[in-house]
Design a protein around this motif. Structure first.
Motif, PDB file in Angstrom:
ATOM      1  N   LEU A  37      -2.425  -1.173  -3.854  1.00  0.00           N
ATOM      2  CA  LEU A  37      -3.455  -1.320  -4.876  1.00  0.00           C
ATOM      3  C   LEU A  37      -4.831  -1.432  -4.224  1.00  0.00           C
ATOM      4  CD1 LEU A  37      -1.604  -3.890  -7.153  1.00  0.00           C
ATOM      5  CD2 LEU A  37      -1.639  -1.393  -7.351  1.00  0.00           C
ATOM      6  N   GLY A  38      -5.850  -0.971  -4.922  1.00  0.00           N
ATOM      7  CA  GLY A  38      -7.217  -1.119  -4.460  1.00  0.00           C
ATOM      8  C   GLY A  38      -7.652  -0.134  -3.394  1.00  0.00           C
ATOM      9  N   LEU A  39      -6.929   0.970  -3.248  1.00  0.00           N
ATOM     10  CA  LEU A  39      -7.326   1.970  -2.263  1.00  0.00           C
ATOM     11  C   LEU A  39      -8.527   2.769  -2.753  1.00  0.00           C
ATOM     12  CD1 LEU A  39      -3.870   3.436  -1.158  1.00  0.00           C
ATOM     13  CD2 LEU A  39      -5.253   1.723   0.026  1.00  0.00           C
ATOM     14  N   ALA A  40      -9.289   3.289  -1.799  1.00  0.00           N
ATOM     15  CA  ALA A  40     -10.416   4.149  -2.169  1.00  0.00           C
ATOM     16  C   ALA A  40      -9.924   5.448  -2.786  1.00  0.00           C
ATOM     17  CB  ALA A  40     -11.269   4.442  -0.932  1.00  0.00           C
ATOM     18  N   LYS A  41      -8.741   5.891  -2.361  1.00  0.00           N
ATOM     19  CA  LYS A  41      -8.153   7.124  -2.887  1.00  0.00           C
ATOM     20  C   LYS A  41      -6.672   6.903  -3.124  1.00  0.00           C
ATOM     21  CE  LYS A  41      -7.436  12.020  -1.715  1.00  0.00           C
ATOM     22  NZ  LYS A  41      -7.645  13.061  -0.674  1.00  0.00           N
ATOM     23  N   GLU A  42      -6.208   7.263  -4.305  1.00  0.00           N
ATOM     24  CA  GLU A  42      -4.797   7.079  -4.633  1.00  0.00           C
ATOM     25  C   GLU A  42      -3.929   8.018  -3.799  1.00  0.00           C
ATOM     26  OE1 GLU A  42      -3.186   4.966  -6.835  1.00  0.00           O
ATOM     27  OE2 GLU A  42      -5.123   3.932  -6.911  1.00  0.00           O
ATOM     28  N   TRP A  43      -2.757   7.527  -3.416  1.00  0.00           N
ATOM     29  CA  TRP A  43      -1.819   8.353  -2.663  1.00  0.00           C
ATOM     30  C   TRP A  43      -0.924   9.140  -3.610  1.00  0.00           C
ATOM     31  CZ3 TRP A  43       0.570   4.344   1.276  1.00  0.00           C
ATOM     32  CH2 TRP A  43      -0.443   3.897   2.128  1.00  0.00           C
ATOM     33  N   PRO A  44      -0.526  10.366  -3.211  1.00  0.00           N
ATOM     34  CA  PRO A  44       0.419  11.135  -4.033  1.00  0.00           C
ATOM     35  C   PRO A  44       1.866  10.719  -3.819  1.00  0.00           C
ATOM     36  CG  PRO A  44      -0.233  12.424  -2.128  1.00  0.00           C
ATOM     37  CD  PRO A  44      -1.053  11.153  -2.082  1.00  0.00           C
ATOM     38  N   VAL A  45       2.131   9.939  -2.765  1.00  0.00           N
ATOM     39  CA  VAL A  45       3.491   9.482  -2.449  1.00  0.00           C
ATOM     40  C   VAL A  45       3.431   7.990  -2.131  1.00  0.00           C
ATOM     41  CG1 VAL A  45       4.252  11.731  -1.613  1.00  0.00           C
ATOM     42  CG2 VAL A  45       3.254  10.101  -0.009  1.00  0.00           C
ATOM     43  N   PRO A  46       4.559   7.290  -2.209  1.00  0.00           N
ATOM     44  CA  PRO A  46       4.538   5.835  -1.990  1.00  0.00           C
ATOM     45  C   PRO A  46       4.576   5.464  -0.507  1.00  0.00           C
ATOM     46  CG  PRO A  46       6.753   6.539  -2.534  1.00  0.00           C
ATOM     47  CD  PRO A  46       5.882   7.758  -2.674  1.00  0.00           C
ATOM     48  N   LEU A  47       4.305   4.201  -0.251  1.00  0.00           N
ATOM     49  CA  LEU A  47       4.597   3.582   1.034  1.00  0.00           C
ATOM     50  C   LEU A  47       6.069   3.167   1.019  1.00  0.00           C
ATOM     51  CD1 LEU A  47       3.879   2.126   3.740  1.00  0.00           C
ATOM     52  CD2 LEU A  47       3.318   0.116   2.346  1.00  0.00           C
ATOM     53  N   VAL A  48       6.814   3.609   2.016  1.00  0.00           N
ATOM     54  CA  VAL A  48       8.206   3.190   2.175  1.00  0.00           C
ATOM     55  C   VAL A  48       8.247   2.108   3.238  1.00  0.00           C
ATOM     56  CG1 VAL A  48      10.521   3.899   2.860  1.00  0.00           C
ATOM     57  CG2 VAL A  48       9.117   5.418   1.449  1.00  0.00           C
ATOM     58  N   ALA A  49       8.674   0.916   2.864  1.00  0.00           N
ATOM     59  CA  ALA A  49       8.725  -0.224   3.776  1.00  0.00           C
ATOM     60  C   ALA A  49      10.176  -0.650   3.940  1.00  0.00           C
ATOM     61  CB  ALA A  49       7.900  -1.385   3.234  1.00  0.00           C
ATOM     62  N   ILE A  50      10.676  -0.595   5.182  1.00  0.00           N
ATOM     63  CA  ILE A  50      12.090  -0.848   5.461  1.00  0.00           C
ATOM     64  C   ILE A  50      12.236  -2.052   6.382  1.00  0.00           C
ATOM     65  CG2 ILE A  50      14.208   0.089   6.462  1.00  0.00           C
ATOM     66  CD1 ILE A  50      13.175   2.881   5.799  1.00  0.00           C
TER      67      ILE A  50
END
Length: 272
Positions: free
Chosen positions: A100-113
């Protein structure tokens, strides 16, 4: 932040201290290992309240891993634990998150494992790492694998193997032709992550600054930097910092800082 809680933390009173250490760091994202008691719904609810974070615990054969996150910083989209209890010794917990709060939205998610590779065989751990690399890339290519990797990373100095228990030498070293040959750490797992175009965060900063102290051990008894973060190419430009945190477990906590506005967004369909 990643922290191996050390089995039994809920029984011997250490969990409260670990919660305090985690709250002092105040991470947006927390990767936990050896938190099998949190698989119970009431225990997981209590941990959410104690940490002030949302929490998902993965199914596991034993010693479940988990991921927690701050909802003010990250929006949960989905959970992937498809192979956790069937194809890995300890398992993995993978979340798809929208920063949240990025200057530009990402087209794909962050994958955190969050993961805990098998300590009993470097060859088996290499196969587990191959599975995790595939999951890290699976949902668009912005991925992080962190936790108790249990084996020698690339570039770190050989420890004094005489200080390490024989059962760890047998699983973390190359086979010797005779009992008089010196022990040498088997870096197969590090090679697997490298060949998957994954970057070891601590090693990257240790080499680029340069600051060899960032390669310091994280397993207090095993003399190795077993706790590691590995990231896909998209996250490398976002790496800002890394440090250890001394907690009341048999592993140091590790903390990495990323500036997510510097992520190199993968091309559309690049990792499909």
């Amino acid at each position: 932040m990643s922290q191996n809680a050390q089995i039994g933390a809920h029984q011997d009173g250490r969990w409260e201290g670990l919660v305090g250490a985690i709250r002092d760091v105040d991470p947006d994202l927390l990767l936990l290992q050896e938190v099998e008691w949190l698989a119970g719904p009431e225990q997981a609810k209590a941990a959410r309240e104690e940490l002030g974070m949302n929490l998902v615990v993965a199914p596991s054969r034993q010693m479940n891993p988990a991921v927690a996150w701050k909802p003010r910083a990250l929006e949960w989209l989905d959970t992937d634990t498809r192979y956790s209890a069937t194809d890995m010794h300890h398992g993995y917990c993978s979340l798809q998150l929208r920063p949240l709060g990025l200057a530009k939205e990402w087209p794909v998610p962050l994958v955190a494992i969050s993961t805990h590779l098998t300590p009993y065989s470097v060859e088996a751990a290499g196969q587990e790492a191959q599975l995790l690399i595939a999951r890290a890339y699976r949902f668009g290519g912005i991925g992080l694998v962190g936790g108790d990797i249990n084996h020698m990373p690339l570039g770190d100095e050989e420890p004094d193997w005489s200080l390490i228990p024989p059962y760890n030498r047998s699983s973390r070293c190359h086979r010797r032709k005779s009992s008089t040959d010196p022990w040498r750490g088997n870096r197969l797992v590090g090679e697997v992550f490298r060949d998957g175009d994954m970057t070891d965060v601590a090693a990257h900063l240790a080499d680029s600054r340069p600051d060899p102290s960032l390669r310091a051990l994280t397993g207090k008894g095993g003399q190795l930097r077993v706790d590691q973060f590995h990231v896909t190419p998209a996250l490398v430009p976002a790496i800002v910092d890394y440090r250890r945190v001394n907690t009341n477990a048999d592993h140091y906590g590790i903390v990495a800082t990323f500036d997510l506005d510097r992520v190199a967004l993968p091309a559309a369909g690049e990792y499909v």
